[in-house]
Design a protein around this motif. Structure first.
Motif, PDB file in Angstrom:
ATOM      1  N   VAL A 112       0.712  -1.203  -0.127  1.00 25.05           N
ATOM      2  CA  VAL A 112       0.116   0.006   0.096  1.00 25.05           C
ATOM      3  C   VAL A 112       0.830   1.276   0.067  1.00 25.05           C
ATOM      4  CG1 VAL A 112      -1.768   1.359   1.440  1.00 25.05           C
ATOM      5  CG2 VAL A 112      -2.192  -1.027   1.170  1.00 25.05           C
ATOM      6  N   VAL A 113       1.913   1.083   0.686  1.00 27.87           N
ATOM      7  CA  VAL A 113       2.829   2.488   0.763  1.00 27.87           C
ATOM      8  C   VAL A 113       3.514   2.692  -0.401  1.00 27.87           C
ATOM      9  CG1 VAL A 113       4.871   3.281   1.908  1.00 27.87           C
ATOM     10  CG2 VAL A 113       3.329   2.219   3.328  1.00 27.87           C
ATOM     11  N   VAL A 114       4.092   1.739  -0.983  1.00 26.73           N
ATOM     12  CA  VAL A 114       4.723   1.923  -2.282  1.00 26.73           C
ATOM     13  C   VAL A 114       3.638   2.117  -3.456  1.00 26.73           C
ATOM     14  CG1 VAL A 114       5.982   0.571  -4.305  1.00 26.73           C
ATOM     15  CG2 VAL A 114       6.689   0.255  -1.743  1.00 26.73           C
ATOM     16  N   GLY A 115       2.554   1.315  -3.488  1.00 26.53           N
ATOM     17  CA  GLY A 115       1.709   1.646  -4.537  1.00 26.53           C
ATOM     18  C   GLY A 115       1.027   2.985  -4.345  1.00 26.53           C
ATOM     19  N   ALA A 116       0.762   3.618  -3.245  1.00 25.51           N
ATOM     20  CA  ALA A 116       0.137   4.835  -3.007  1.00 25.51           C
ATOM     21  C   ALA A 116       1.280   5.968  -3.739  1.00 25.51           C
ATOM     22  CB  ALA A 116      -0.016   5.188  -1.819  1.00 25.51           C
ATOM     23  N   LEU A 117       2.552   5.969  -3.347  1.00 25.66           N
ATOM     24  CA  LEU A 117       3.814   6.592  -3.880  1.00 25.66           C
ATOM     25  C   LEU A 117       3.779   6.457  -5.497  1.00 25.66           C
ATOM     26  CD1 LEU A 117       6.229   6.275  -1.150  1.00 25.66           C
ATOM     27  CD2 LEU A 117       4.902   8.244  -1.542  1.00 25.66           C
ATOM     28  N   VAL A 118       3.773   5.424  -5.749  1.00 28.21           N
ATOM     29  CA  VAL A 118       3.973   5.158  -7.314  1.00 28.21           C
ATOM     30  C   VAL A 118       2.467   5.586  -8.030  1.00 28.21           C
ATOM     31  CG1 VAL A 118       3.993   3.406  -9.099  1.00 28.21           C
ATOM     32  CG2 VAL A 118       5.428   3.201  -7.039  1.00 28.21           C
ATOM     33  N   SER A 119       1.581   5.646  -7.465  1.00 29.04           N
ATOM     34  CA  SER A 119       0.092   6.077  -8.066  1.00 29.04           C
ATOM     35  C   SER A 119       0.143   7.504  -8.225  1.00 29.04           C
ATOM     36  CB  SER A 119      -1.037   5.560  -7.365  1.00 29.04           C
ATOM     37  OG  SER A 119      -1.124   4.165  -7.298  1.00 29.04           O
ATOM     38  N   ILE A 120       0.828   8.302  -7.173  1.00 27.40           N
ATOM     39  CA  ILE A 120       0.984   9.880  -7.387  1.00 27.40           C
ATOM     40  C   ILE A 120       1.827  10.039  -8.165  1.00 27.40           C
ATOM     41  CG2 ILE A 120       1.669  11.773  -6.018  1.00 27.40           C
ATOM     42  CD1 ILE A 120       0.699  10.621  -3.515  1.00 27.40           C
ATOM     43  N   CYS A 121       2.847   9.444  -8.363  1.00 33.20           N
ATOM     44  CA  CYS A 121       3.989   9.625  -9.570  1.00 33.20           C
ATOM     45  C   CYS A 121       3.404   9.427 -10.931  1.00 33.20           C
ATOM     46  CB  CYS A 121       4.977   8.888  -9.394  1.00 33.20           C
ATOM     47  SG  CYS A 121       6.002   9.188  -7.998  1.00 33.20           S
ATOM     48  N   ALA A 122       2.613   8.335 -11.158  1.00 32.50           N
ATOM     49  CA  ALA A 122       2.021   8.121 -12.415  1.00 32.50           C
ATOM     50  C   ALA A 122       0.901   9.264 -12.854  1.00 32.50           C
ATOM     51  CB  ALA A 122       1.374   6.701 -12.414  1.00 32.50           C
ATOM     52  N   ALA A 123       0.185   9.523 -11.908  1.00 34.32           N
ATOM     53  CA  ALA A 123      -0.732  10.374 -11.985  1.00 34.32           C
ATOM     54  C   ALA A 123      -0.460  11.784 -12.318  1.00 34.32           C
ATOM     55  CB  ALA A 123      -1.724  10.770 -10.783  1.00 34.32           C
ATOM     56  N   LEU A 124       0.601  12.240 -11.618  1.00 31.51           N
ATOM     57  CA  LEU A 124       1.309  13.665 -11.887  1.00 31.51           C
ATOM     58  C   LEU A 124       1.861  13.589 -13.374  1.00 31.51           C
ATOM     59  CD1 LEU A 124       3.324  14.176  -8.545  1.00 31.51           C
ATOM     60  CD2 LEU A 124       1.089  15.196  -9.198  1.00 31.51           C
ATOM     61  N   LEU A 125       2.617  12.571 -13.604  1.00 31.78           N
ATOM     62  CA  LEU A 125       3.168  12.759 -14.974  1.00 31.78           C
ATOM     63  C   LEU A 125       2.116  12.101 -16.101  1.00 31.78           C
ATOM     64  CD1 LEU A 125       6.276  10.269 -13.816  1.00 31.78           C
ATOM     65  CD2 LEU A 125       6.519  12.751 -14.744  1.00 31.78           C
ATOM     66  N   GLY A 126       1.328  11.458 -15.932  1.00 33.39           N
ATOM     67  CA  GLY A 126       0.028  11.205 -16.848  1.00 33.39           C
ATOM     68  C   GLY A 126      -0.475  12.465 -17.595  1.00 33.39           C
ATOM     69  N   VAL A 127      -0.749  13.549 -16.682  1.00 34.05           N
ATOM     70  CA  VAL A 127      -1.528  14.844 -17.306  1.00 34.05           C
ATOM     71  C   VAL A 127      -0.628  15.228 -18.450  1.00 34.05           C
ATOM     72  CG1 VAL A 127      -2.470  16.947 -16.931  1.00 34.05           C
ATOM     73  CG2 VAL A 127      -2.457  15.057 -14.844  1.00 34.05           C
TER      74      VAL A 127
END
Length: 284
Positions: free
Chosen positions: A18-33
């Motif tokens: 959950v910790v790693v997934g949350a961090l990776v999810s934020i990174c992916a969302a920021l770059l995804g835009v």
């Protein structure tokens, strides 16, 4: 509901995930835009296939997967950028060329060494059990680095996302910041592959950005909303995976699809309301 969450967090491997997934999810969302707006969102699929090929090589030679995958995927990201900018092989064609070649190499190497075993399925479709303690520490450090770099260069990334020609005329080194986007995307893809899998990791980049764009129009609002959606979808997907023993990556993607459909309908309803108001105003 809270009892289920407390039960989940009693397992160390789920806490790590959950910790790693949350961090990776934020990174992916920021770059995804930025990637979606630049019409380069499929780079996630291309780099994830490169990651699979590098993980196959690491497995064949009993090497640490992340230590091999990270430099290889970063190199591939720069190669894709150069192919798109300076050659006759443009955009989606460059991604298809690199991704299919890497996937084929990975499958051939694995078939000739370890065979198509459970580890290979984990790399392709993700596994919440795949995160070791060393992977967690490395993933946390790299995820925080990605977020810090994105925040530091936010305004430059915003400029090259919306009008790269104007940004270049204004003195911004567009080539450098395009390489920064490629670099950050490569790291995010590698970190997310162990959990989401090579086949599904690009969904973390595409879906939150597309969903937030249904409601918001400003870059900053879209970016913040995308990050929130990504975290919530990931956590909900993990809970569903825990309750119903479904694959984690696929569960996260299904939640993202549901959110996208809801935001799409909300956008339709809002446009319909605005149209009706305009008609009423014109009739008056």
């Amino acid at each position: 509901m809270f009892e289920i969450i407390f039960e989940m967090f009693s397992y160390a491997f789920l806490v790590r995930a959950v910790v790693v997934g949350a961090l990776v999810s934020i990174c992916a969302a920021l770059l995804g835009v930025s990637l979606v707006l630049k019409r380069y969102s499929m780079i996630g699929t291309g780099l994830s296939n490169v990651g699979f090929g590098s993980l196959a090589i690491a497995t064949a030679f009993n090497m640490a997967p992340l230590s091999v995958a990270i430099p290889v995927v970063i190199t591939a990201a720069f190669l894709l950028l150069r192919l798109s900018e300076n050659s006759k092989i443009k955009g989606d064609a460059a991604v298809a060329l690199v991704s299919t070649s890497s996937l084929a190499i990975g499958v051939v190497i694995i078939s000739r060494t370890t065979g198509m075993n459970t580890d290979v399925c984990n790399y392709l479709f993700g596994s919440i059990l795949a995160m070791s303690r060393a992977d967690v520490y490395l993933s946390i450090c790299l995820s925080i680095t990605v977020m810090i770099l994105f925040i530091l260069f936010y305004h430059k990334l915003f400029a090259i996302t919306f009008d790269e020609t104007f940004a270049k005329a204004g003195g911004i080194k567009t080539g450098l910041y395009n390489m920064l986007i490629a670099f950050l995307t490569a790291i995010t893809i590698v970190l997310g592959m162990r959990m989401m899998g090579a086949m599904l990791i690009s969904s973390l980049i595409i879906f939150p950005a597309l969903s937030s764009m249904r409601i918001f129009r400003k870059f900053k609002s879209v970016t913040i909303c995308s990050a929130v959606i990504s975290i919530l979808c990931f956590f909900t997907g993990v809970v569903i995976s825990y309750l119903y023993a479904t694959p984690t990556g696929a569960s996260v993607v299904m939640i993202n699809i549901i959110v996208f459909v809801l935001f799409w309908f909300a956008d339709i309803m809002r446009n319909s309301t605005l149209t009706n108001r305009l008609k009423e105003a014109s009739n008056e």
